[in-house]
Design an enzyme around this catalytic site. Structure first.
Site, mmCIF file in Angstrom:
data_model
loop_
_atom_site.group_PDB
_atom_site.id
_atom_site.type_symbol
_atom_site.label_atom_id
_atom_site.label_comp_id
_atom_site.label_asym_id
_atom_site.label_seq_id
_atom_site.Cartn_x
_atom_site.Cartn_y
_atom_site.Cartn_z
ATOM 1 N N GLU A 64 10.262 63.647 71.906
ATOM 2 C CA GLU A 64 11.041 63.355 70.498
ATOM 3 C C GLU A 64 12.357 63.121 70.834
ATOM 4 O O GLU A 64 12.921 62.314 70.105
ATOM 5 C CB GLU A 64 10.850 64.922 69.766
ATOM 6 C CG GLU A 64 11.787 65.045 68.463
ATOM 7 C CD GLU A 64 12.467 66.305 68.548
ATOM 8 O OE1 GLU A 64 13.528 66.083 68.373
ATOM 9 O OE2 GLU A 64 11.747 67.394 68.474
ATOM 10 N N GLU A 102 16.928 63.803 79.436
ATOM 11 C CA GLU A 102 16.464 64.945 78.261
ATOM 12 C C GLU A 102 15.373 65.900 78.584
ATOM 13 O O GLU A 102 15.425 67.009 77.956
ATOM 14 C CB GLU A 102 15.763 63.820 76.958
ATOM 15 C CG GLU A 102 16.643 62.826 76.613
ATOM 16 C CD GLU A 102 17.943 63.354 75.882
ATOM 17 O OE1 GLU A 102 17.677 64.463 75.220
ATOM 18 O OE2 GLU A 102 18.957 62.791 75.981
HETATM 19 ZN ZN LIG Z 1 15.194 69.780 70.928
#
Ligand SMILES: [Zn+2]
Length: 1077
Positions: A155, A230
């Site tokens: 995401e 990330e």
């Molecule tokens: Zn997050």
């Protein structure tokens, strides 16, 4: 306030973040903390069908977007068409799509069309109506079979560059330069959602295009560095240092796992669903995240991010065919495939179980004996029909919806714990659940909590609910359904999340939007006197053996043990590495950093579509305002806006006559007003009257600095809403509450103190940045001091003292008389302001009731007559650096100074909003988040007090972060922005200033401007200055914030004792260490 709120609101030339204290709109989902999944802890109010308290706000890529504070107004929302004539542009076949179904949904004045994409089988719901706040979303089913957090990392990652937008972070570019009214992404336990919204059609399509390219063609599946940034990676600056884990999601989840509240909900979910995907954590368990490989990550994307596994959503007043064309351009590249992504149903188990887990607690006195205890059920393993869902929503509201609801009240009155947790029915996942319990429980009392819940349910299943309680529930739920007030959260997005809640499980999404028939048939069932709720309580709860008793116990050794485990793992990993592997990690670390620190070249950035300055209206939008002076110095403000027959009302009373020593009591005074009953009514009766006659009443203190003066503005704000015809009833209620509320219920008061203490103790762990920021502001100005006194660490300290004080009879007598003193100095007609928002006829009709209300108040209080306020700068906190220690795996680092006080000759200029936003989205984002690995890093400038504050959120670093802050000055000085980049920065800022608002928010903003003396002339000047921002202004702002650099700025951090001490070893005397938990 949302957890990761940036300085968005200060971007409003009009209002700014004038509300350090909770000026929470009555039903603004955005004002809730935006936690990562399964949100559980964050209900949001906009929840048609199920009762208002049920819905949860899923968290996202950054939980900060949602609170567009009180920015200036956008054009009025057009009333939806009330005729079901289909608009033009509906065709059966176009752009590769075939219409499957079409329906006029009267509840939302919308034509709802369901399409299927011929080639890929992708489904689309296209909603046509008059709402200018257009919404788009794409949702993929993403079930997991481990807790490595793949969907969550994905995401984040897909928004880091794509085929058509080959730059580092298109998402950040959009934040900088678009007019979006919403931009974020959410990971649920079984799905991932990418929503955007905008009122500007071109901007809207730009956002949609960037999101579509991101999900289908992201760079992250071919570039391992995105995954490392990330997700997780080994970090090693040189071979002599210890190895560490870094990664944005890794740290975000460490923050989540440090919070016992979120731990509790994770334990509940995993215990309830031992056999399906919900037994894992899709957000990622920090102990498991480093097991994830890049190959697994790539495979997950290619399996699930496919049109055949996608559901698309469009909503608003744009052209319906254009939507199809835009989507088809992306979908047509794909072939249809079978994607196995269904969520298995958890079969109901017929034996109740008990689950015991531990959380990291402090080792001090305050950390003792705080268990989280609750009962939780899966309600069904077959889908429920709409009427049963609605009935459950009512039942939930009746049991728990207000503090006077019998089950909630029984838990509160029991004194077994500090605060109710669980919140009842939760319908976000495939199967509805019900969870309820208490936190702050002595572990020995755990079984008593279970027994109390069960016996109260038993009793209610037989006795049912009073007719007044039922009437209040009907009015409250109906009001909320019809008002559809989603606050700053776009209505289209709220509706999408509802529809998706059925659609994603292959159930009918249309029924989620059509509650009118079910509601009226349910109401007639209630009216006929049929026992509706007894059978529900028995079948779903009492007779349902799929029940888990959860105990989450404090473990003062856990934080250290978790850290030791991680260290061991890292040492083992290091030990297993050969020399050249170590060298490779060092190389990779520096290569990653270099990449992260190298900005995209301007040519590349120009791929992001942007508007022109000419797309921005040059003049401010005014909120229509009429002002009338009434007798005895009261003021009546009116805002003539279309509100669909609802009257919104605020009554504001000046807090300045309140003596400084009584200020910390004000928040509890506010709560006491509605939670102890009045002279003529019990607490339960009063709550039911509020429910029957209004859409809700709330009371809270409002405080802001005012530019150019030492004294802040501070008001007691009484806020309510009701149908226009019930204005008199609402004002009668407010009169009775203010004049005759009882302030003598010791049991209730003691309970509220315990609740506040528990809430603040969780708050400082999950949102430490706001406590740190408040602490800094309280060193520099009275508004900051008030905010800290009524909502910061000083408040927590006061509450701890108060908890002891009310245990003694003498102490309670004193508190009781203090509460009465507050009322007597505060309540007066003089200086009172009543603010009304509705259409002109409703405004005119309400005037008489307002006059009656005011005439019932005393003309002037004695204290006010004696004159003046005793608040002065001797009350400010000393200007020191502080470490506030709590048990946590992450840090919140704040550093600040006051530009108005520290910079000779500083004058506020509109360009400051542009630079502040730009700095947050570039340097601070890159250094603190991307390179540093924190979940967030930003700055905020309060244009009323002059406070400029840097803040980080869920941050692994301390001193490095401070260094990054200090680097801002040179960064800004060195900038030479191209015309394009400047334009983007200006447009992004205008998006905040012109943030979309529903009518009640417009009226409220106008009131706040009135209180702060912000005129439309001033707003226009700021707007002109923003639009004319140049490179010179960036340098000027750099010169201004130089006053925060190095030792000149003050630092407050929420951190662990270990880290606070290790800073002292490196920098002796750097700060004073204060143990909080
Ligand atoms: Zn997050």
């Amino acid at each position: 306030m949302s957890t990761l709120q940036r300085g968005l609101c200060s971007a409003s030339a009009g209002v700014g973040r004038a509300t350090p204290l909770a000026a929470v709109p009555i039903s603004s989902p955005g004002s809730r903390p935006c936690l990562r999944l399964p949100g559980l802890a964050a209900p949001f109010a906009a929840s048609p069908l199920m009762a208002p308290a049920l819905r949860r706000m899923p968290g996202g890529l950054l939980g900060r977007q949602s609170f567009r504070a009180l920015a200036a107004a956008a054009p009025a929302v057009a009333p939806f068409p009330d005729t079901p004539t289909p608009p033009a542009g509906i065709v059966d076949k176009a752009h590769g799509f075939t219409l499957q179904r079409q329906q006029y949904v009267k509840e939302y004045g919308s034509h709802v069309l369901m399409y299927k994409h011929d080639k890929t089988g992708a489904e689309l719901i296209s909603v046509l109506n008059g709402d200018e706040n257009k919404t788009f979303g794409v949702v993929f089913r993403t079930p997991v079979d481990d807790s490595t957090g793949i969907p969550h990392i994905l995401e984040h990652s897909v928004l880091c560059g794509s085929r058509k937008y080959p730059i580092k972070e298109p998402f950040v570019e959009l934040m900088k330069s678009s007019l979006n009214t919403f931009l974020n992404a959410f990971t649920y336990p079984d799905r991932t959602c990418y929503p955007v919204a905008s009122t500007n059609t071109q901007d809207f399509y730009n956002l949609v295009d960037v999101y579509l390219d991101a999900v289908f063609h992201p760079r992250c599946v071919s570039d391992r560095r995105v995954f490392e940034q990330e997700g997780w990676h080994f970090e090693l600056d040189n071979k002599e240092e210890p190895l560490t884990f870094k990664g944005v999601v890794f740290n975000e989840m460490k923050g989540v796992y440090s919070s016992p509240d979120s731990r509790f909900y994770r334990v509940v979910q995993q215990a309830l669903f031992p056999d399906n995907t919900y037994r894992h954590d899709s957000g990622g368990d920090p102990e498991v995240i480093p097991d994830l490989t890049f190959e697994q990550f790539q495979n997950f994307h290619s399996k699930y991010y496919h049109p055949s596994n996608a559901r698309f959503w469009f909503y608003g007043d744009d052209e319906p065919l254009k939507r199809l064309a835009l989507l088809d351009a992306y979908l047509t590249e794909f072939e249809r495939k079978e994607v196995d992504s269904g969520v298995e149903t958890q079969k109901l188990i017929h034996t109740p179980r008990t689950v015991t887990e531990y959380y990291a607690a402090g080792d001090g006195e305050e950390g003792e004996q705080k268990a989280y205890v609750g009962l939780s059920w899966v309600l069904s393993d077959t889908p429920l029909d709409v009427e049963t869902e609605l009935a459950l929503g009512f039942l939930d509201f009746l049991l728990l919806g207000t503090p006077a609801a019998p089950l909630r009240k029984a838990l509160n009155d029991s004194r077994l714990g500090a605060a109710v947790i669980g919140g009842g029915v939760d319908d976000d996942l495939k199967q509805p659940c019900f969870t309820l319990g208490l936190k702050g429980v002595n572990p020995e009392d755990a079984d008593k909590v279970d027994a109390l819940i069960t016996s109260k349910l038993q009793e209610l299943s037989l006795s049912g609910f009073s007719s007044t309680a039922i009437e209040a529930a009907i009015n409250t739920i109906e009001f909320s359904l019809r008002e559809n007030n989603t606050g700053s959260f776009p209505r289209g997005l709220s509706l999408m999340l509802r529809a998706v809640g059925a659609w994603i499980y292959d159930r009918d999404p249309f029924t989620q939007m059509q509650w009118e028939d079910a509601l009226s048939s349910f109401k007639s069932k209630l009216a006929s006197g049929q026992d509706v709720f007894g059978p529900l309580i028995r079948s779903f709860l009492l007779d349902n053996q799929h029940r888990v008793a959860v105990r989450l116990l404090p473990d003062p050794a856990l934080a250290a043990a978790t850290e030791a485990k991680e260290k061991e793992r890292l040492e083992a990993a290091r030990g297993a590495m050969r020399e050249e592997q170590l060298a490779a990690v060092v190389d990779n670390t520096s290569a990653l950093k270099e990449l992260q620190e190298t900005p995209d070249p301007p040519e590349a950035l120009s791929c992001i579509p942007a508007l022109q300055l000419s797309d921005i209206p040059p003049t401010i939008t005014r909120v229509p305002t009429s002002a009338k002076q009434l007798a005895d110095g009261a003021t009546l403000l009116g805002h003539d806006l279309f509100t669909n027959d609802v009257l919104y009302l605020e009554a504001a009373f000046d807090l300045r006559p309140v003596p400084a020593r009584l200020l910390p009591l004000v928040p509890l005074f506010c709560r006491s007003l509605t939670q102890m009953g009045t002279a003529a009514e019990s607490f339960v009766e009063l709550t039911e009257r509020i429910g029957r006659k209004t859409g809700g009443i709330s009371i809270y203190p409002f405080t802001s600095a005012v530019r150019g003066q030492e004294q802040p503005v501070s008001y007691l704000m009484v806020r309510g809403k009701a149908m226009g015809g019930k204005a008199g009833d609402m004002l009668d209620l407010m009169r009775d509450i203010l004049l005759t509320a009882r302030l003598d219920d010791r049991g209730r008061f003691t309970q509220m103190v315990a609740e506040t203490k528990a809430a603040m103790e969780s708050g400082i762990i999950s949102g430490g940045h706001s406590y740190a920021g408040k602490r800094l502001a309280a060193q520099r100005g009275l508004a900051g001091l008030l905010s800290e006194t009524m909502g910061g660490l000083s408040y927590l300290e006061f509450i701890r003292g108060l908890a002891k004080k009310v245990e003694t009879d003498d102490g309670w007598q004193e508190v009781k008389s203090d509460l009465e003193s507050i009322r007597s100095v505060l309540l007066q007609r003089r200086g009172a302001i009543v603010n009304l928002t509705a259409d002109s006829a409703t405004l005119a009709a309400a005037e008489g009731a307002v006059a009656d209300f005011l005439s019932a108040l005393p003309p002037a209080s004695a204290a006010a007559a004696a004159g003046g306020s005793e608040w002065d700068s001797s009350l400010l906190l000393p200007r020191v650096n502080e470490a506030l220690c709590v048990p946590t795996q992450v840090n919140y680092v704040a550093k600040g100074g006051n530009l108005f006080q520290d910079v000779p000759g500083y004058e506020l200029h509109g360009s400051a909003y542009v630079v502040e936003k730009y700095l947050g989205n570039t340097w601070l984002w890159d250094r603190v988040r991307v390179v540093g690995g924190a979940y967030g890093g930003f700055c905020s400038f309060d244009s009323h007090s002059g406070m400029f504050t840097y803040m980080s959120y869920r941050d692994p670093n301390l001193l490095d972060t401070l260094e990054a802050y200090d680097g801002s000055v040179d960064y800004l000085r060195s900038l030479e922005l191209s015309k394009d980049e400047l334009t983007k920065a200006i447009i992004g800022t205008m998006g905040d200033i012109d943030a979309y608002q529903l009518p009640d928010a417009k009226g409220y903003s106008a009131l706040v401007r009135h209180l702060l003396g912000v005129t439309d002339e001033e707003r226009q000047i700021r707007r002109d200055q923003i639009l004319a921002t140049s490179n010179k202004d960036f340098k000027a702002f750099a010169d201004a914030i130089d006053c925060v650099r190095g030792d000149a700025g003050r630092v407050v951090a929420v951190t662990s004792s270990d880290k606070a001490t290790s800073v002292l070893e490196e920098k002796p005397g750097f700060w004073t260490v204060k143990k909080v938990l």
